[in-house]
Design a protein around this motif. Structure first.
Motif, mmCIF file in Angstrom:
data_model
loop_
_atom_site.group_PDB
_atom_site.id
_atom_site.type_symbol
_atom_site.label_atom_id
_atom_site.label_comp_id
_atom_site.label_asym_id
_atom_site.label_seq_id
_atom_site.Cartn_x
_atom_site.Cartn_y
_atom_site.Cartn_z
ATOM 1 N N ALA A 109 0.837 -1.202 0.000
ATOM 2 C CA ALA A 109 0.000 0.000 0.000
ATOM 3 C C ALA A 109 0.873 1.253 0.000
ATOM 4 C CB ALA A 109 -0.932 -0.007 1.213
ATOM 5 N N LYS A 110 1.934 1.239 0.796
ATOM 6 C CA LYS A 110 2.862 2.381 0.838
ATOM 7 C C LYS A 110 3.562 2.538 -0.516
ATOM 8 C CE LYS A 110 6.789 4.199 3.440
ATOM 9 N NZ LYS A 110 6.196 5.515 3.627
ATOM 10 N N ARG A 111 3.993 1.436 -1.089
ATOM 11 C CA ARG A 111 4.695 1.490 -2.372
ATOM 12 C C ARG A 111 3.787 2.023 -3.479
ATOM 13 N NH1 ARG A 111 8.423 3.017 -5.400
ATOM 14 N NH2 ARG A 111 8.889 1.699 -7.178
ATOM 15 N N ARG A 112 2.504 1.658 -3.439
ATOM 16 C CA ARG A 112 1.547 2.149 -4.437
ATOM 17 C C ARG A 112 1.492 3.677 -4.389
ATOM 18 N NH1 ARG A 112 -3.839 3.670 -4.728
ATOM 19 N NH2 ARG A 112 -4.851 3.109 -6.666
ATOM 20 N N THR A 113 1.441 4.248 -3.208
ATOM 21 C CA THR A 113 1.415 5.706 -3.073
ATOM 22 C C THR A 113 2.696 6.319 -3.630
ATOM 23 O OG1 THR A 113 -0.003 5.546 -1.128
ATOM 24 C CG2 THR A 113 1.169 7.628 -1.445
ATOM 25 N N GLU A 114 3.823 5.685 -3.369
ATOM 26 C CA GLU A 114 5.097 6.188 -3.900
ATOM 27 C C GLU A 114 5.062 6.226 -5.432
ATOM 28 O OE1 GLU A 114 7.929 3.475 -2.216
ATOM 29 O OE2 GLU A 114 7.942 4.494 -0.273
ATOM 30 N N ILE A 115 4.542 5.164 -6.031
ATOM 31 C CA ILE A 115 4.477 5.108 -7.494
ATOM 32 C C ILE A 115 3.522 6.178 -8.025
ATOM 33 C CG2 ILE A 115 3.732 3.712 -9.473
ATOM 34 C CD1 ILE A 115 4.747 1.235 -7.872
ATOM 35 N N LEU A 116 2.374 6.346 -7.371
ATOM 36 C CA LEU A 116 1.398 7.326 -7.842
ATOM 37 C C LEU A 116 1.846 8.767 -7.595
ATOM 38 C CD1 LEU A 116 -1.911 5.510 -6.917
ATOM 39 C CD2 LEU A 116 -0.791 5.673 -9.161
ATOM 40 N N ASN A 117 2.915 8.946 -6.827
ATOM 41 C CA ASN A 117 3.520 10.262 -6.652
ATOM 42 C C ASN A 117 4.761 10.428 -7.538
ATOM 43 O OD1 ASN A 117 1.913 11.840 -4.920
ATOM 44 N ND2 ASN A 117 2.613 10.698 -3.144
ATOM 45 N N HIS A 118 4.927 9.558 -8.531
ATOM 46 C CA HIS A 118 6.049 9.643 -9.458
ATOM 47 C C HIS A 118 6.006 10.992 -10.178
ATOM 48 C CE1 HIS A 118 8.496 8.804 -13.047
ATOM 49 N NE2 HIS A 118 9.137 7.945 -12.259
ATOM 50 N N PRO A 119 7.154 11.616 -10.409
ATOM 51 C CA PRO A 119 7.178 12.942 -11.050
ATOM 52 C C PRO A 119 6.437 13.030 -12.388
ATOM 53 C CG PRO A 119 9.359 12.374 -10.235
ATOM 54 C CD PRO A 119 8.493 11.154 -10.041
ATOM 55 N N LEU A 132 1.895 7.327 -18.853
ATOM 56 C CA LEU A 132 2.914 8.347 -18.600
ATOM 57 C C LEU A 132 3.995 7.856 -17.635
ATOM 58 C CD1 LEU A 132 0.579 11.458 -18.248
ATOM 59 C CD2 LEU A 132 1.912 10.760 -20.248
ATOM 60 N N LEU A 133 3.718 6.750 -16.962
ATOM 61 C CA LEU A 133 4.698 6.168 -16.039
ATOM 62 C C LEU A 133 5.707 5.316 -16.801
ATOM 63 C CD1 LEU A 133 2.526 4.813 -13.073
ATOM 64 C CD2 LEU A 133 4.292 6.564 -12.930
ATOM 65 N N PRO A 134 6.898 5.177 -16.257
ATOM 66 C CA PRO A 134 7.837 4.206 -16.840
ATOM 67 C C PRO A 134 7.202 2.807 -16.850
ATOM 68 C CG PRO A 134 8.951 5.608 -15.248
ATOM 69 C CD PRO A 134 7.479 5.907 -15.135
ATOM 70 N N LYS A 135 7.480 2.052 -17.887
ATOM 71 C CA LYS A 135 6.879 0.716 -18.054
ATOM 72 C C LYS A 135 7.106 -0.191 -16.836
ATOM 73 C CE LYS A 135 6.914 0.300 -23.131
ATOM 74 N NZ LYS A 135 6.305 1.519 -23.417
ATOM 75 N N ALA A 136 8.275 -0.101 -16.222
ATOM 76 C CA ALA A 136 8.572 -0.950 -15.068
ATOM 77 C C ALA A 136 7.619 -0.649 -13.906
ATOM 78 C CB ALA A 136 10.020 -0.758 -14.624
ATOM 79 N N LEU A 137 7.249 0.610 -13.738
ATOM 80 C CA LEU A 137 6.332 0.964 -12.650
ATOM 81 C C LEU A 137 4.905 0.518 -12.956
ATOM 82 C CD1 LEU A 137 7.600 4.489 -11.521
ATOM 83 C CD2 LEU A 137 8.044 2.253 -10.486
ATOM 84 N N VAL A 138 4.515 0.584 -14.228
ATOM 85 C CA VAL A 138 3.189 0.094 -14.615
ATOM 86 C C VAL A 138 3.101 -1.400 -14.338
ATOM 87 C CG1 VAL A 138 1.589 -0.254 -16.541
ATOM 88 C CG2 VAL A 138 2.836 1.913 -16.320
ATOM 89 N N LYS A 139 4.150 -2.129 -14.703
ATOM 90 C CA LYS A 139 4.182 -3.573 -14.429
ATOM 91 C C LYS A 139 4.120 -3.822 -12.926
ATOM 92 C CE LYS A 139 6.867 -7.814 -15.087
ATOM 93 N NZ LYS A 139 6.184 -8.411 -13.976
ATOM 94 N N GLU A 140 4.865 -3.044 -12.149
ATOM 95 C CA GLU A 140 4.854 -3.214 -10.696
ATOM 96 C C GLU A 140 3.446 -2.975 -10.137
ATOM 97 O OE1 GLU A 140 6.909 -1.403 -6.653
ATOM 98 O OE2 GLU A 140 7.848 -0.958 -8.578
ATOM 99 N N LEU A 141 2.765 -1.947 -10.617
ATOM 100 C CA LEU A 141 1.400 -1.682 -10.151
ATOM 101 C C LEU A 141 0.465 -2.836 -10.492
ATOM 102 C CD1 LEU A 141 0.741 2.103 -10.906
ATOM 103 C CD2 LEU A 141 0.724 0.987 -8.674
#
Length: 162
Positions: A109-119, A132-141
């Motif tokens: 849950a904490k990591r999800r917030t970190e990703i959704l606060n990506h620049p 708009l997110l890097p592909k690796a972060l989309v996969k992580e989500l």
């Protein structure tokens, strides 16, 4: 901590308290009060969610934000130090048990917030364009959604709602 009545604004989006309260203040007076809605998964964890409620002109605090589930009241802690910057504020979470699944659930849950606060998307409001997110972060989500679903099922068996 105080108990506030819930009177969800009809026809409004769920979980959009800051906009809804701002509009209510403009239409009916009163003011926005920021603080923390307190939620507990009994036996598993407790969580404080950054939240806005409406103080009506008579001075009564009311939670007017619709939620996925209906509540007659919520636990709320006003916090005058808080400021709504438009950015996603992570919840404060505390496990109530030494359980690796609970800890992993809270970490994700904490990591999800970190990703959704990506620049690349932090300044967006409303629906977020994940392209708009890097592909690796989309996969992580996407992986997180699957993992969280499995964890939630295990936790519901271990710590059933009361």
């Amino acid at each position: 901590m105080i108990s506030l009545p819930c009177d969800p604004a009809e026809g409004e989006s769920q979980l959009d308290c800051f906009r809804i309260v701002t509009e209510r203040v403009s239409a009916a007076g009163g003011r926005m009060v920021l603080g923390w809605a307190i939620w507990e998964w009994p036996g598993a964890f407790i969580e404080a969610e950054f939240h806005a409620v409406w103080e009506n002109p008579a001075g009564d605090l009311i939670d007017i934000a619709p939620r996925p589930f209906e509540f007659s009241s919520i636990a709320f802690v006003p916090d005058s130090r808080l400021v709504d910057t438009g950015r996603l504020v992570d919840n404060i979470r505390q496990p109530l048990v030494d359980d690796k699944d609970v800890k992993q659930f809270l970490f994700l849950a904490k990591r999800r917030t970190e990703i959704l606060n990506h620049p690349s998307i932090v300044e967006l409001f409303g629906d977020i364009d994940l392209s708009l997110l890097p592909k690796a972060l989309v996969k992580e989500l996407r992986d997180q959604v699957k993992t969280l679903a499995r964890l939630e099922l295990r936790l519901m068996r271990r710590y059933p709602p009361k």
